[in-house]
Each structure stands twice: as structure tokens, then as C-alpha cells.
Design a protein around this motif. Sequence first.
Motif, PDB file in Angstrom:
ATOM      1  N   MET A 134      31.764  54.955  55.849  1.00 44.97           N
ATOM      2  CA  MET A 134      33.197  55.094  56.115  1.00 44.97           C
ATOM      3  C   MET A 134      33.570  54.407  57.417  1.00 44.97           C
ATOM      4  O   MET A 134      32.727  54.213  58.297  1.00 44.97           O
ATOM      5  CB  MET A 134      33.580  56.575  56.200  1.00 44.97           C
ATOM      6  CG  MET A 134      32.926  57.323  57.343  1.00 44.97           C
ATOM      7  SD  MET A 134      33.311  59.098  57.360  1.00 44.97           S
ATOM      8  CE  MET A 134      32.329  59.643  55.967  1.00 44.97           C
ATOM      9  N   GLN A 135      34.821  54.014  57.492  1.00 45.37           N
ATOM     10  CA  GLN A 135      35.343  53.401  58.705  1.00 45.37           C
ATOM     11  C   GLN A 135      35.478  54.441  59.809  1.00 45.37           C
ATOM     12  O   GLN A 135      35.676  55.616  59.564  1.00 45.37           O
ATOM     13  CB  GLN A 135      36.727  52.799  58.436  1.00 45.37           C
ATOM     14  CG  GLN A 135      36.726  51.605  57.504  1.00 45.37           C
ATOM     15  CD  GLN A 135      37.259  50.355  58.183  1.00 45.37           C
ATOM     16  OE1 GLN A 135      36.912  50.082  59.324  1.00 45.37           O
ATOM     17  NE2 GLN A 135      38.080  49.605  57.484  1.00 45.37           N
ATOM     18  N   ARG A 136      35.383  53.993  61.038  1.00 45.44           N
ATOM     19  CA  ARG A 136      35.706  54.862  62.167  1.00 45.44           C
ATOM     20  C   ARG A 136      37.204  55.164  62.149  1.00 45.44           C
ATOM     21  O   ARG A 136      37.994  54.387  61.594  1.00 45.44           O
ATOM     22  CB  ARG A 136      35.351  54.175  63.487  1.00 45.44           C
ATOM     23  CG  ARG A 136      33.875  53.910  63.674  1.00 45.44           C
ATOM     24  CD  ARG A 136      33.610  53.341  65.055  1.00 45.44           C
ATOM     25  NE  ARG A 136      32.180  53.113  65.256  1.00 45.44           N
ATOM     26  CZ  ARG A 136      31.580  51.941  65.093  1.00 45.44           C
ATOM     27  NH1 ARG A 136      32.296  50.888  64.718  1.00 45.44           N
ATOM     28  NH2 ARG A 136      30.289  51.817  65.287  1.00 45.44           N
ATOM     29  N   PRO A 137      37.636  56.256  62.750  1.00 44.01           N
ATOM     30  CA  PRO A 137      39.070  56.519  62.862  1.00 44.01           C
ATOM     31  C   PRO A 137      39.795  55.344  63.507  1.00 44.01           C
ATOM     32  O   PRO A 137      39.230  54.650  64.358  1.00 44.01           O
ATOM     33  CB  PRO A 137      39.124  57.768  63.760  1.00 44.01           C
ATOM     34  CG  PRO A 137      37.795  58.437  63.559  1.00 44.01           C
ATOM     35  CD  PRO A 137      36.819  57.318  63.355  1.00 44.01           C
ATOM     36  N   ARG A 138      41.012  55.126  63.084  1.00 47.88           N
ATOM     37  CA  ARG A 138      41.774  53.967  63.570  1.00 47.88           C
ATOM     38  C   ARG A 138      41.854  53.931  65.099  1.00 47.88           C
ATOM     39  O   ARG A 138      41.749  52.862  65.706  1.00 47.88           O
ATOM     40  CB  ARG A 138      43.196  54.011  62.990  1.00 47.88           C
ATOM     41  CG  ARG A 138      44.058  52.788  63.341  1.00 47.88           C
ATOM     42  CD  ARG A 138      43.799  51.648  62.396  1.00 47.88           C
ATOM     43  NE  ARG A 138      44.480  50.422  62.793  1.00 47.88           N
ATOM     44  CZ  ARG A 138      44.420  49.285  62.107  1.00 47.88           C
ATOM     45  NH1 ARG A 138      43.711  49.225  60.991  1.00 47.88           N
ATOM     46  NH2 ARG A 138      45.041  48.213  62.525  1.00 47.88           N
ATOM     47  N   ILE A 139      41.967  55.078  65.718  1.00 54.28           N
ATOM     48  CA  ILE A 139      42.113  55.105  67.175  1.00 54.28           C
ATOM     49  C   ILE A 139      40.831  54.620  67.854  1.00 54.28           C
ATOM     50  O   ILE A 139      40.880  53.908  68.858  1.00 54.28           O
ATOM     51  CB  ILE A 139      42.511  56.516  67.668  1.00 54.28           C
ATOM     52  CG1 ILE A 139      42.945  56.446  69.139  1.00 54.28           C
ATOM     53  CG2 ILE A 139      41.383  57.524  67.469  1.00 54.28           C
ATOM     54  CD1 ILE A 139      43.601  57.719  69.629  1.00 54.28           C
ATOM     55  N   ASP A 140      39.670  54.967  67.282  1.00 53.93           N
ATOM     56  CA  ASP A 140      38.410  54.498  67.859  1.00 53.93           C
ATOM     57  C   ASP A 140      38.232  53.004  67.621  1.00 53.93           C
ATOM     58  O   ASP A 140      37.698  52.279  68.480  1.00 53.93           O
ATOM     59  CB  ASP A 140      37.232  55.263  67.258  1.00 53.93           C
ATOM     60  CG  ASP A 140      37.221  56.731  67.678  1.00 53.93           C
ATOM     61  OD1 ASP A 140      37.821  57.041  68.725  1.00 53.93           O
ATOM     62  OD2 ASP A 140      36.621  57.559  66.966  1.00 53.93           O
TER      63      ASP A 140
END
Length: 678
Positions: A341-347
Amino acid sequence: MLFINTSARRMTAGILLALSAAGPVAAQKVPAFDNSSIDRNIKPCHDFDGFVNNGWKKNNPIPGTESRWGAGGILDKENKEVRLKGIIQSIAGRTGLAKGTEEQQIADYYASFLDTVTIEKRGITPLAKWIGKINNIKTLADWATVVGELQNMGVSTWAGFSVDADMKDSKVNAVYGGQDGLSLGERSYYERTDESTQNVRKEFVGHVNKMFALAGFPEKDPGQTILAFETKLALLQLTNVQLRDPVKTYNKIAFNELRTLAPEFDWGGFTNVQMIRTDTLVLQNKEYITNGAKLLKSTPLATLKTWTKFQLLSTFAGYLPKKFDDENFRFFATVMTGRKMQRPRIDRAIRSTDGVLGMPLGKLFAKQYFPESSKQKVSEMIENVRTVYGERIDQLTWMSPETKLMAHKKLKAFTYKIGYPDNWKDYSSIDIQRGKLVENIINATQFKHDETIKKIGKPVDKSEWLMTPQTVNAYYNPLNNEVVFPAGILQPPFFNPDADDAINYGGIIAVIGHEFTHGFDDQGSQFDADGNLQNWWTEADRKNFDGLAKRYIEYFGKLEALPGFKINGELTIGENIADLGGLTLAYYALKKSFEGKAEPAPIDGFSWQQRFFLGWGQVWHMNITDAALRNQIQTDPHSPAKFRVNGPMPHLAEFQSAWKCSEGDAMTLPPAQRVVIW
């Protein structure tokens, strides 16, 4: 380099601090060594990595956002997603920031990455100008000009230029020309016939088709078209092992000779748009330029246009609407490396800001997290390693006095950089605007391109850094004959002020020794004290060194990381020599530090000798997906973490003595089979 190479010519975790937008909070002590990491069911002489790290591995599964999880990655996550996050978010909340200031650039780039509403609304229109140029190509000469322009924006094509110190005149910058353009990253992905690699190629075809469908491009079966073309291109290229040879890849020619080598390609159109002005350049491989140009000539123009469209889409996919971003992640992260999964957008916004504005951020990072006093401490460590290296050279039985004299000259000439640059560059001319993420990337890339072009034919700036201060890594640059240690790596578990000396020597001192040894590995040993590609060895001594290296290549080449995937001993030889040398230097530097003192008492039942090796082992604790491991074996000059722990041990009599290993143990080799280089 300690982790991942970034230049074929130049190179080679604990949580200290929590940070909020309001600023730093109290530091948390990190244990010198966490005994819960040890698996006492495993004997250290049978599997040292298992003994030291299995407890940690069982308790630290790979997060879905990662393909590997280990000491360096955890520290990198702390530096970026806690420390840099606090710095960036404290800036992002300010108003009235003056245009061109580092604070304005950081705040507005960060905001542009987080502005998904605008990103979705704009679609791929930010790329429309270049898509139109590709569609309007009528001739191969047109194509050469367009791909030259795209090079300025960071889009790859079949060949590329870079600027670096001339390997045979390291005081002056030269233009280098090399191979490029493989979407899968390395030739072996196009050649191997095992099931997993074939599946990667199958998935790649599907990925390309999906990206073209998402973009609404009309090309039929673009995936197979591009795979077929890149396969032909790959077979013309040098392997990553062949690229390690600086002698064979240094081919200096007059710039005009390009037209003789490859008359089919419009070099004027390709280089003029990049503003490349030079009388000479250094080619990695003349035959590639000749045969590559012939391949271009025989390839339908429609295929080249299709391939170029994909290169453009792929370069900017992470900055486009979610459907492009997700598909790009699915292939390059999930299929290629096993990330779920992708990291959270903020990270991701934090990491992207760091990638684009790393040095301006590094200035703030260094000011907040790396006191000047630390430079002095690390400087003392470096000088200790230099002293021990000199003693080791004197004790060598396979090297003549004549070559030893030259080795000492090179060692004495070593320079080093610690923490962060003494002088900071001016990035104020980069135009960064909110709501224009793709344009921000292009402007930043163009700035770097322009900065690089200005170096051609000029004196080398020896003060330049190739890594940002917050980077968890270190490197040796043979052209400057220097070792560099960013502030980002000078933290636990590599360096812990609360640890006893043995743990730190097994960590940061071994890292320092590792980088020093790169000056004398299979590549670095070919450069002299001034950083020039020049033989300073007697013929007999060079033969002795090459013989020892060959034995170490053969040793690692027998180690199997996954079924059918053995370590490439030729690709990893530089890093493997550096690990072996770094451990040896650090061990004897530690021993030297005890001279005139009482021998340190055991801690938790471990002698200082044992603690030294525990320090090295914990630096490389890591879990990794099978996909990432396969990718590493094919593309990375570093051996997998498990083998960085276990690989050198059978060759170190000091290890066998520390752990009382016996003949027949996996971590023991008979003295005649051990490789001792430095």
C-alpha cells in the motif's frame, strides 16, 4: 557507499526524538543493545544474523507501506516523517512568505502536493504541451530534439549526459555520455527466463497498456511494443557488472566524433536543446552509441513516439491524478518490490518536498538536530580509523614496500565532510507555486539541469555535497578522495552516545571504516591520491589484490538468497570488500583504544569482543519481501542485509575467537580459505 548507489562513477534504527509542529520535545534514550532482539535458540557460530536479529525480525513485520524494514529505513522514516514533517508543517502554517525564499518554496511545494482537488481537476493537461510535441514528430531528427528537451525535465531516453570530474583530470568537470532508457532498470530483467522475472515482464506489458488507456492514448498494444523495443535496447547495453570497470568505461573522444560513431542520430538537435557545449566527452561504451543509433534508425518512428509517451507518463505519474498514481505504484512498488500500500498522502508530501528541496530543508534539519560539537566527535573517530588503516597497510604480507608507500600517500590525502555543507547554495530562482505540482517538478529539475550544464569545463567544486544532511547514508567519492557522513546517519543504531564503545565501534566506526575501504576496493583502488584514474600499483601487487578479490567474488557468488537467485559476487564485490575492511579497521581501532587501560568488563554476559560484533549485527537487522530481494540481487551493488552480517564472519579470526567457534561451524572457514585484504 553504505546503502544504495546513486552514481556509477562517484560511488559507492532507533527513534531519538519526537517532533511536533510546535517544536522538539524531550529526547528518548535508545538502548545500547536490545537483548530482546537475540534468539538464543540459534548459535552465533551457525547463523550470526539469526542469533542477533531473529527476535527483532519476529517482532517487526514489514509494514504494508514498505518493501523492506530495517535499521536504516526506520531511522530514515524518523528523519522524514517526524523531524522533517515538524519543520515543514511549522513553515506551511505561515502567511506572507516572500517569493523565492526557502520558506515560501517549501510551503508552496508541500501545499501543491497535498492539493489533490486541483491535481484531479487538471488531469494530464500539465503534460499536454509535451504530448503534443511527441505527436507532431515527423522524422527521427524531430524525435532527437524532442527527447533532448524532455531530458531537461528528467525524462529518460536511450542515452543521457551527465557532468562530473574528469576521471583522468579530477580538477576539471567533463561531460559523460551513458546508456539509459530501460523501464525495468537493468538488463537482466529482459534476459532472465525464471518464472518470477517472466511475470514481471508480463505485468509490465499490462501496466503500460493500463497507463495508455487511462490517458486516452490511441496506440494499440503499447505494452508489447515497448517491451520489444526495450529488450533490443537492453541487449546492446553493458551489464551492471561491466559498468563497474572505470578503465573500460572511460572512452574520451572529440564531441564531433559522435557524428562519426552514430551518424543516424541528430546529435546537434539532441544536445543544443540541452545547452550542452563541449569539445570532448567521455563515453561509457562506444559500441552502444553506434549500435543504439542503428537500432533507432531501424525502429518505426511510431514505436519511438509510443515509447517516449510512456517515459513521459511514467516520470510524472506520481504527480498526476490518483488513477495514474495508483497504477504506477501497483507496478513499480507492488509488482517490483512487494509493497502492499501507498504511504499516507501527507507522508508522501513530506518525502516529495524533501526530494525536490532537500538542501534547503537540510539547512533547517542540521541546525535543529546536529550540533557543531558532533562534528568534532566524528572527526576524532575518522582520524582514529585513518591511523589504524595505516598500521594495517604496514602489516600486509601481500603488498610490496613500493605500493605501500603509495597507499599511505592516498590514505594521508583522504579528506572528509561531516554533518552538513559549510556553504549553502542559492535555490531562490526555482519558481514554486501552489496548485502547479507538475510545473514545480519541472522547474526544480530544470534548475538542476542548468546548474549542471554550467559546470562543464569548469574547476570541480570540492565542497559540493552529493547527499543532503538528513540522508541516512554515507559515501566515498574517488574523484575527490573523500569520505562523507551526513548528519542523518549519525544517530542510533549507527551511533549512540548512550552505548558502550564496543557497540559504537561495531556501528559507526565500522561505517567509517567501510567508506575508507572504498578508497581501496576494486574500483577505488584504481584512483590515486589526487582522485585521478591512474595505476599506482606494481604489477605483482595488483595481481595479488585481484586474486584476493576474485576469491571473495567466488565466495559470495555461492550464497543463495532465494531459490534460483544467488548473490552476484562481481556486482557486490566493492561493497563486500568495504564491509570486510570496515569491520577489520573498527575492531582494531577499538582494541587500540584500550591500550594502557583495564580491559572492559562484560555487559549482559557479553565480552567487549562479542559486543563489537553485536553492534555490527544490529545495524543490518532487516525484513524484506521476496520481490524486493529479487530486485536487489539484480540491481543493487550491496549484498542483502543477512549476508552483510553473516558474509564476512567466516573470514574473521577475531569473530571465531570472540564466540569460540569451532571448525565445521557455518561461521568458520579454515585459515587457508579466509580472505584477508586490508
